[in-house]
Design a protein around this motif. Structure first.
Motif, short mmCIF file in Angstrom:
data_model
loop_
_atom_site.label_atom_id
_atom_site.label_comp_id
_atom_site.label_asym_id
_atom_site.label_seq_id
_atom_site.Cartn_x
_atom_site.Cartn_y
_atom_site.Cartn_z
N HIS A 17 0.83 -1.21 0.00
CA HIS A 17 0.00 0.00 0.00
C HIS A 17 0.87 1.26 0.00
O HIS A 17 0.64 2.17 -0.79
N HIS A 57 2.71 8.83 5.38
CA HIS A 57 1.30 9.08 5.69
C HIS A 57 0.68 8.02 6.63
O HIS A 57 -0.14 8.35 7.47
N ASP A 58 1.09 6.76 6.50
CA ASP A 58 0.47 5.71 7.32
C ASP A 58 1.39 5.21 8.42
O ASP A 58 1.19 4.09 8.93
N LYS A 102 0.29 3.31 11.48
CA LYS A 102 -0.15 1.90 11.47
C LYS A 102 0.90 0.98 12.07
O LYS A 102 0.66 -0.22 12.21
N HIS A 130 -5.15 12.74 6.34
CA HIS A 130 -5.38 12.16 5.01
C HIS A 130 -6.64 11.31 4.93
O HIS A 130 -6.97 10.79 3.86
N ASP A 180 -4.36 7.93 -2.01
CA ASP A 180 -4.48 6.88 -0.99
C ASP A 180 -5.71 6.01 -1.25
O ASP A 180 -5.63 4.77 -1.19
FE LIG Z 1 -2.88 4.91 3.33
#
Ligand SMILES: [Fe+2]
Ligand SMILES: [Fe+2]
Length: 349
Positions: free
Chosen positions: A188, A220-221, A224, A274, A303
């Motif tokens: 991703h 951006h992630d 996680k 985002h 995204d």
């Molecule tokens: Fe994402």
């Protein structure tokens, strides 16, 4: 094969000579006083800064001699449309970036035979770039999980390498490479990085904005990092508890990077926002309309598109056309003129 290299810089001259190696007979000279008359070169490579008037004058002086050479490859520091037009006006038959890969340059200079081996070498290079980026994303997630600082310089460099690759090779090749070799969250992040890169290129962003976009996509992630893979990569629908856990990642990521030196406010804004939508239905802060930055809107569209076209073992991969149709249907949530501009990226690049 005789190849002559011209440049306005001694560094570029030796760089190009080095790339050609012993695959052809190479001569080289600086452009300040070119003497390529009466030679029977089969290719000329001009590694120049096309913005320098002296370089243009020097090339014009030898234009008759240049015209006798069948292949005239220009290597430019910046491949803007103006620079390309100028290069062709000065006699280029091909224009490439200065940092072009060795295999690509050889293919241009040596022709079809080299092109065959170039295409497999070029594909292998794409796989290597994606693998190095995935390795860095893994290290970054690991650092975030342990509460250690992120190496922002490395993240920027990796983002730039993806931008360069997409600029040189197109988005489709990048999407195929990533989906063939990577899974789950890493797949991703690599897809988002490639898609935002191509979006920025299609919007004619300058080098500085491309660098910001690349870094924003890489980070951006990051929130996680603390979510178990069993939830992140769960096949099928998430239950309410799992969804709530996933929805913590923008704030977790923001908090992890807030004290990290080298992460600017606009990048932090992307990390936190985002998943916000123009109609206020997103999370974590329910922002509306203009309070969502342009950079964030670009990453959000990329995204969502990336999430839709991801390759998962348990479901068929959605086509780019269908994914773009879904983006177009989100008209209260996304900025439609920006989505329309994204059409070029989604469907034809
Ligand atoms: Fe994402
Ligand atoms: Fe996210």
């Amino acid at each position: 094969m005789q190849v002559h290299v011209l440049s306005d810089s001694i560094v570029k001259l030796s760089h190009v000579r080095g790339m050609l190696g012993d695959s052809c007979e190479v001569t080289a000279e600086l452009l300040n006083n070119p003497k390529m008359r009466n030679q029977h070169y089969e290719a000329v490579i001009a590694a120049i800064d096309i913005r320098r008037p002296e370089s243009i004058v020097a090339l014009k002086e030898i234009s008759d001699d240049l015209a006798c050479v069948p292949k005239r490859v220009f290597l430019l520091d910046q491949r803007s449309r103006l620079a390309m037009v100028q290069s062709y006006a000065l006699g280029a038959t091909t224009v490439l970036a200065t940092h072009v890969s060795r295999s690509r340059l050889l293919a241009e200079v040596l022709g079809p035979e080299a092109r065959k081996s170039e295409s497999s070498e070029h594909a292998a290079e794409g796989i290597r770039i994606a693998a190095a980026a995935a390795e860095y994303i893994a290290a970054m997630f690991n650092a975030a999980m342990r509460g250690h600082p992120i190496d922002v310089k490395a993240a920027t460099d990796v983002g730039c390498s993806i931008v360069d690759r997409v600029a040189e090779d197109g988005l489709t090749a990048w999407l195929d490479t990533v989906r063939d070799h990577h899974e789950g969250t890493y797949q991703h992040c690599l897809l988002v990085a490639g898609i935002t890169a191509d979006f920025g290129l299609s919007l004619k962003f300058g080098a500085q904005d491309m660098e910001r976009l690349g870094l924003a996509a890489m980070l951006h992630d990051i929130g996680k990092a603390n979510i178990p893979l069993s939830v992140l990569d769960k096949p099928g629908r998430l239950n309410d508890e799992e969804r709530k856990l996933i929805e913590t990642h923008p704030v977790t990521g923001f908090d992890a990077l807030d004290t990290n030196a080298g992460v600017s406010r606009d990048i932090l804004d992307v990390v936190r926002h985002h998943h916000e939508y123009l109609d206020g239905s997103g999370y974590p802060d329910g922002l509306c309309g203009k309070s969502i930055s342009d950079l964030t809107r670009i990453v959000t569209i990329s995204d969502i598109f990336a999430a839709l076209i991801e390759r998962r073992s348990y479901k068929p991969t959605m086509s780019r056309e269908k994914a773009f149709g879904i983006l177009r249907s989100m008209d209260s949530k996304l900025e439609m003129p920006l989505v329309s501009a994204f059409g070029k990226v989604a469907l034809s690049r």
